[in-house]
Design a protein around this motif. Sequence first.
Motif, PDB file in Angstrom:
ATOM      1  N   PHE A 368     -31.720  -2.112 -37.150  1.00 33.63           N
ATOM      2  CA  PHE A 368     -30.981  -1.677 -35.960  1.00 33.63           C
ATOM      3  C   PHE A 368     -29.498  -1.500 -36.282  1.00 33.63           C
ATOM      4  O   PHE A 368     -28.938  -2.185 -37.138  1.00 33.63           O
ATOM      5  CB  PHE A 368     -31.128  -2.700 -34.840  1.00 33.63           C
ATOM      6  N   LEU A 369     -28.878  -0.580 -35.568  1.00 32.03           N
ATOM      7  CA  LEU A 369     -27.445  -0.330 -35.705  1.00 32.03           C
ATOM      8  C   LEU A 369     -26.854  -0.128 -34.316  1.00 32.03           C
ATOM      9  O   LEU A 369     -27.346   0.697 -33.535  1.00 32.03           O
ATOM     10  CB  LEU A 369     -27.189   0.909 -36.564  1.00 32.03           C
ATOM     11  N   SER A 370     -25.816  -0.874 -34.015  1.00 31.10           N
ATOM     12  CA  SER A 370     -25.173  -0.765 -32.707  1.00 31.10           C
ATOM     13  C   SER A 370     -24.515   0.602 -32.545  1.00 31.10           C
ATOM     14  O   SER A 370     -23.908   1.138 -33.486  1.00 31.10           O
ATOM     15  CB  SER A 370     -24.126  -1.866 -32.549  1.00 31.10           C
ATOM     16  N   VAL A 371     -24.626   1.154 -31.355  1.00 32.64           N
ATOM     17  CA  VAL A 371     -24.010   2.467 -31.090  1.00 32.64           C
ATOM     18  C   VAL A 371     -22.497   2.345 -30.977  1.00 32.64           C
ATOM     19  O   VAL A 371     -21.794   3.364 -30.933  1.00 32.64           O
ATOM     20  CB  VAL A 371     -24.594   3.101 -29.807  1.00 32.64           C
ATOM     21  N   ASP A 372     -21.979   1.107 -30.933  1.00 31.96           N
ATOM     22  CA  ASP A 372     -20.533   0.914 -30.849  1.00 31.96           C
ATOM     23  C   ASP A 372     -19.856   0.986 -32.206  1.00 31.96           C
ATOM     24  O   ASP A 372     -18.625   0.991 -32.276  1.00 31.96           O
ATOM     25  CB  ASP A 372     -20.216  -0.453 -30.215  1.00 31.96           C
ATOM     26  N   THR A 373     -20.646   1.009 -33.272  1.00 34.07           N
ATOM     27  CA  THR A 373     -20.051   1.006 -34.608  1.00 34.07           C
ATOM     28  C   THR A 373     -19.553   2.385 -34.993  1.00 34.07           C
ATOM     29  O   THR A 373     -20.076   3.408 -34.550  1.00 34.07           O
ATOM     30  CB  THR A 373     -21.072   0.530 -35.658  1.00 34.07           C
ATOM     31  N   ARG A 374     -18.552   2.368 -35.846  1.00 28.76           N
ATOM     32  CA  ARG A 374     -18.014   3.635 -36.348  1.00 28.76           C
ATOM     33  C   ARG A 374     -19.054   4.361 -37.189  1.00 28.76           C
ATOM     34  O   ARG A 374     -19.086   5.591 -37.222  1.00 28.76           O
ATOM     35  CB  ARG A 374     -16.751   3.357 -37.163  1.00 28.76           C
ATOM     36  N   GLN A 375     -19.902   3.582 -37.848  1.00 30.84           N
ATOM     37  CA  GLN A 375     -20.922   4.197 -38.695  1.00 30.84           C
ATOM     38  C   GLN A 375     -21.848   5.090 -37.889  1.00 30.84           C
ATOM     39  O   GLN A 375     -22.208   6.188 -38.324  1.00 30.84           O
ATOM     40  CB  GLN A 375     -21.731   3.106 -39.403  1.00 30.84           C
ATOM     41  N   PHE A 376     -22.251   4.635 -36.710  1.00 32.16           N
ATOM     42  CA  PHE A 376     -23.130   5.465 -35.882  1.00 32.16           C
ATOM     43  C   PHE A 376     -22.402   6.734 -35.430  1.00 32.16           C
ATOM     44  O   PHE A 376     -22.968   7.829 -35.441  1.00 32.16           O
ATOM     45  CB  PHE A 376     -23.604   4.671 -34.661  1.00 32.16           C
ATOM     46  N   GLN A 377     -21.148   6.586 -35.074  1.00 31.82           N
ATOM     47  CA  GLN A 377     -20.373   7.754 -34.640  1.00 31.82           C
ATOM     48  C   GLN A 377     -20.235   8.769 -35.780  1.00 31.82           C
ATOM     49  O   GLN A 377     -20.339   9.978 -35.569  1.00 31.82           O
ATOM     50  CB  GLN A 377     -18.999   7.292 -34.155  1.00 31.82           C
ATOM     51  N   CYS A 411     -28.579  -0.175 -29.263  1.00 33.57           N
ATOM     52  CA  CYS A 411     -28.703   0.159 -30.679  1.00 33.57           C
ATOM     53  C   CYS A 411     -29.607   1.363 -30.879  1.00 33.57           C
ATOM     54  O   CYS A 411     -30.313   1.801 -29.962  1.00 33.57           O
ATOM     55  CB  CYS A 411     -29.296  -1.028 -31.462  1.00 33.57           C
ATOM     56  N   VAL A 412     -29.581   1.859 -32.117  1.00 35.66           N
ATOM     57  CA  VAL A 412     -30.571   2.816 -32.600  1.00 35.66           C
ATOM     58  C   VAL A 412     -31.325   2.140 -33.742  1.00 35.66           C
ATOM     59  O   VAL A 412     -30.872   1.131 -34.295  1.00 35.66           O
ATOM     60  CB  VAL A 412     -29.915   4.127 -33.073  1.00 35.66           C
ATOM     61  N   LYS A 413     -32.482   2.698 -34.096  1.00 37.17           N
ATOM     62  CA  LYS A 413     -33.331   2.066 -35.102  1.00 37.17           C
ATOM     63  C   LYS A 413     -33.552   3.010 -36.265  1.00 37.17           C
ATOM     64  O   LYS A 413     -33.764   4.216 -36.069  1.00 37.17           O
ATOM     65  CB  LYS A 413     -34.677   1.666 -34.484  1.00 37.17           C
ATOM     66  N   LEU A 414     -33.525   2.459 -37.464  1.00 36.45           N
ATOM     67  CA  LEU A 414     -33.631   3.241 -38.684  1.00 36.45           C
ATOM     68  C   LEU A 414     -34.932   4.040 -38.712  1.00 36.45           C
ATOM     69  O   LEU A 414     -36.015   3.522 -38.441  1.00 36.45           O
ATOM     70  CB  LEU A 414     -33.586   2.309 -39.897  1.00 36.45           C
ATOM     71  N   ASN A 415     -34.820   5.327 -39.027  1.00 32.77           N
ATOM     72  CA  ASN A 415     -35.996   6.176 -39.212  1.00 32.77           C
ATOM     73  C   ASN A 415     -36.541   5.921 -40.610  1.00 32.77           C
ATOM     74  O   ASN A 415     -36.079   6.489 -41.595  1.00 32.77           O
ATOM     75  CB  ASN A 415     -35.633   7.647 -39.035  1.00 32.77           C
ATOM     76  N   ILE A 416     -37.508   5.054 -40.679  1.00 36.24           N
ATOM     77  CA  ILE A 416     -37.981   4.576 -41.965  1.00 36.24           C
ATOM     78  C   ILE A 416     -38.854   5.607 -42.686  1.00 36.24           C
ATOM     79  O   ILE A 416     -39.205   5.422 -43.849  1.00 36.24           O
ATOM     80  CB  ILE A 416     -38.730   3.242 -41.756  1.00 36.24           C
ATOM     81  N   THR A 417     -39.184   6.703 -42.007  1.00 31.44           N
ATOM     82  CA  THR A 417     -39.920   7.781 -42.670  1.00 31.44           C
ATOM     83  C   THR A 417     -38.974   8.780 -43.340  1.00 31.44           C
ATOM     84  O   THR A 417     -39.429   9.679 -44.045  1.00 31.44           O
ATOM     85  CB  THR A 417     -40.811   8.535 -41.670  1.00 31.44           C
ATOM     86  N   ASN A 418     -37.678   8.611 -43.120  1.00 33.93           N
ATOM     87  CA  ASN A 418     -36.667   9.478 -43.723  1.00 33.93           C
ATOM     88  C   ASN A 418     -36.188   8.820 -45.015  1.00 33.93           C
ATOM     89  O   ASN A 418     -35.547   7.770 -44.988  1.00 33.93           O
ATOM     90  CB  ASN A 418     -35.504   9.675 -42.746  1.00 33.93           C
TER      91      ASN A 418
END
Length: 693
Positions: A368-377, A411-418
């Motif tokens: 999972f990755l928080s949508v508040d992080t700069r990485q997601f942006q 959060c968003v969740k890693l697309n593990i098929t990618n």
Amino acid sequence: MPHARNRNPSPIPEVTWDTGLKEMNETWKGAIACLGVAVFFVMTIGIIYWQVVDQPNKNWILRGSFSGLIWERRTNSLVIQTLTEDKTFVEIDVGNVGNSDTEVPFVRNLCWLNKTEFCYTWDSFADVKISLESDDASGTECYRIIWTALHCHVDLKDCFSMANVSWYGGAGVQAQSWPINSANVSMQPFTVSDLRDNPAGYGSVLERYFLGSSGVAVLVAPEVPLQMGFDSRRQFCLRTAPSMELQPLEYAVCVGHDLKAVHQEVGRQLSLHERVLPNLDILRLPFWKLLAKVDSGAKVERELRTFSNRLRRHRLGESVISLNEHSTSLLSDMDHEYISGRRRTSKRQTKDLPLVKLLNISVTLSPFLSVDTRQFQISMQDGTEAYWLSVPTAPHGQLVPLLTQWHGSFCVKLNITNQAAVNWFLDKVASLQARLDMEYVFLEGGEGNLFEEKTLRPPKAMAGDEYVGLLASVATRVGNSAVMTSGTRSSHVPLFIRMAPLQDDWTHSGLKGIIPAVLHHSLLGYNFFIPDAVGGSLSSEFVTDEELFIRWLEIVSFLPVITFQTPPWVCGEDRVLNLTRFYISKHREFVVPLIVKYADEWKAQGSPIYRPLWWISPDDALTHGIDDEFLIGDEVLVAPVTERGALRRDIYLPGSDIQWQDAINAHVFDGGTLLENYPVGLEEVAVFLRRNS
């Protein structure tokens, strides 16, 4: 003129005679008609009597060398019995034939040319095909059953009776029991879920495999979209998920001479891959959870230093300090500012952590990755939104990541098929390992299906709980010291499984649930597990019940890894500290060599390391329901105390042809003996060593 002579001397006029003869003919015709009606009526009654009363209630539809499959006409059920009918392996209530009040005929095999197959069609409902496979070498016979619906409104559902059968396997539940007969779970998708978020679901470890004490095993096809429900002490049911695609319900029912023999044969089919051992060095070190409620990496370092010093001061030996995901994120000091191979660094990000590198720590990560992080942006700006589970806004339109919650954050969740996303995640782990020099990585959050939670149709690669299996494959690339929180179809991979968290009490949601969970994991092939922390970890508070802490410690000291959340020094007594040191030492010196020894047997043969008592005495009905004792291999029996305030307990010793020696007082007892009110002090665990008679 002479009178002409009357040709009819009868006084009855001719017309009258003809009329009477006709009347007599009509009477006979009526009698014959009545007789015909009566005969027809009698025949009808006879047919009805034959169908309802005189017709056999059951008919054999397939016969093997020692077992056969019977159709029970009145109960709409399939029954597998011995050919001598002196033993019933299983009764399957068939819900596929429509209204249970409708009389189902005496079925006829439409595959009569093949004596090992049975075919039948229930009009307007479903087709069934059953094939018999025998294995003379293993002494098992398997009935492969395939139901195919004839239209989309048919509910394909089969239920397995619990009458006179103890069932094991399936899935973990919140209040784990052994056997699973007492489970009560509503019909729902048979997939792994997080029991913290979904306490009424299926969690921890799950396989489509069920074992019955009568010598029966049920193995459901992996590709079937499956729903399951447990009706406490009555039955458990399999059902195909509602679909317009007419998905079949397919499973195999195998029977043998006893449940151990069936498990040894059918259990191998749980994983057809080569079994690989994880890093067994993890067994030798206790894990201490660091409950640091801080907001910076510097404060995490300070907490680590303080906690490490206390462990040394209390002479608790070499250990691993375990960080949760929040502390891991703070300590790694990553703002998640790189993606797609581009890294944005700062002086703060490149700061070395020499103290942390000197400590033996484990970290916790999730997909999972928080949508508040700069990485997601950045990912949204760079066009790498495909790194996250997403749906298109329109056919072939822009991808929009699916939003969910994890630990209270959106959060968003890693697309593990990618594959690019997986490579990015592995780079993240490698970077963390380089900075912290840690060996052990806990991967959380594989459970659940984000698409199904939002009532969206998932991609085929993401159906059901496929995410768990894919994450297990990623974990093996992290290293053979990785730990996951769930497992399905992955018992062969070199990973440890962390058991579900428990409550700090004496119920099956707490201490009483430990041994059933151990036996459940081992039966399904997951022998390398990390039990919940001593005293339970569902609460973030320390355990205050000293007796509960001690009894919990005594149980887990015989399991692969000892984990603590409550430090023993908070109890304020030297006794608890001394017992903690003693059982850590006993675990390292006595238990670990046993696990290593039987790990080789598991790798070669698939036999569980931790075994139920029926493993030694599969035909002994007394062993089928014992849920507070276990075996390590075939040579050590452990019988901890699980009742509050108890200083005695009943102990059953299996195996009429062997003897057991008390490891404390050296007393020897014959197998097949029940030791009533056997003394077990607060600081003791009843342990018996096997001796051949």
